[in-house]
Design a protein around this motif. Structure first.
Motif, PDB file in Angstrom:
ATOM      1  N   ALA A   1       0.855  -1.213   0.011  1.00  0.00           N
ATOM      2  CA  ALA A   1       0.129   0.158  -0.023  1.00  0.00           C
ATOM      3  C   ALA A   1       0.906   1.234   0.037  1.00  0.00           C
ATOM      4  CB  ALA A   1      -0.946   0.006   1.189  1.00  0.00           C
ATOM      5  N   ALA A   2       0.459   2.393  -0.663  1.00  0.00           N
ATOM      6  CA  ALA A   2       1.358   3.509  -0.471  1.00  0.00           C
ATOM      7  C   ALA A   2       0.336   4.827  -0.544  1.00  0.00           C
ATOM      8  CB  ALA A   2       1.959   3.555  -1.966  1.00  0.00           C
ATOM      9  N   ALA A   3       0.938   5.884  -0.097  1.00  0.00           N
ATOM     10  CA  ALA A   3       0.356   7.161   0.001  1.00  0.00           C
ATOM     11  C   ALA A   3       1.294   8.062  -0.753  1.00  0.00           C
ATOM     12  CB  ALA A   3      -0.183   7.342   1.297  1.00  0.00           C
ATOM     13  N   MET A   4       0.579   9.161  -1.361  1.00  0.00           N
ATOM     14  CA  MET A   4       1.495  10.187  -2.116  1.00  0.00           C
ATOM     15  C   MET A   4       0.890  11.153  -2.295  1.00  0.00           C
ATOM     16  SD  MET A   4       2.351   8.619  -5.721  1.00  0.00           S
ATOM     17  CE  MET A   4       1.402   7.351  -6.231  1.00  0.00           C
ATOM     18  N   ASP A   5       1.317  12.468  -2.664  1.00  0.00           N
ATOM     19  CA  ASP A   5       0.795  13.765  -3.022  1.00  0.00           C
ATOM     20  C   ASP A   5       0.813  13.601  -4.558  1.00  0.00           C
ATOM     21  OD1 ASP A   5       0.256  14.682  -0.500  1.00  0.00           O
ATOM     22  OD2 ASP A   5       2.340  15.644  -0.526  1.00  0.00           O
TER      23      ASP A   5
END
Length: 142
Positions: free
Chosen positions: A63-67
């Protein structure tokens, strides 16, 4: 249901995470890579939060989160042999960790399973972007 958790991605998780991405059938418009070196380069970016998806002590995805263009966006890929409810549980855990709202997710229009998982958590279609659908989890009034 087995125990599902998110934890920091370690170097020894990368083989399983890479395999899960390719086996999952998920399309990640914001994180494209065709081979292991490009995947490794992507997971070394400092501007992205990477988490291993762990089912009963075995890495079954990433899983990943980014702008993206000033908005917070999440991605996930779960191996097809993971528990059937794993994607929904991972999305719940990830949205709890990522408190910023609105929160976005972009998936290929043809990725029907991902559309269903996002809808179960409360994401709604925001816009179409070519062959991709951008979803949003809007802020809630408390």
């Amino acid at each position: 249901m087995p125990h599902i958790e998110l934890r920091d991605l370690h170097d020894d998780d990368r083989d399983a995470a890479f395999s899960a991405v390719h086996a999952s059938g998920s399309a990640w418009p914001r994180a494209e890579f065709d081979d292991r070196p490009s995947f490794d380069a992507w997971t070394e970016r400092a501007d992205v939060v990477y988490l291993a998806i762990v089912q009963d002590a075995v890495v079954v995805g990433i899983a990943a989160a980014m702008d993206v263009d000033g908005d917070r966006e999440i991605l996930l890929a779960v191996a097809p042999d993971a528990d059937g409810d794993a994607s929904t549980e991972v999305l719940r855990l990830l949205t709890a960790r990522e408190a910023e709202r609105p929160l976005y997710a972009c998936v290929a229009a043809s990725d029907e399973p991902s559309h269903d998982v996002l809808a179960r958590i409360g994401f709604v279609e925001h816009r179409r972007d070519g062959d991709d659908v951008v979803y949003v989890l809007p802020p809630t009034l408390e």
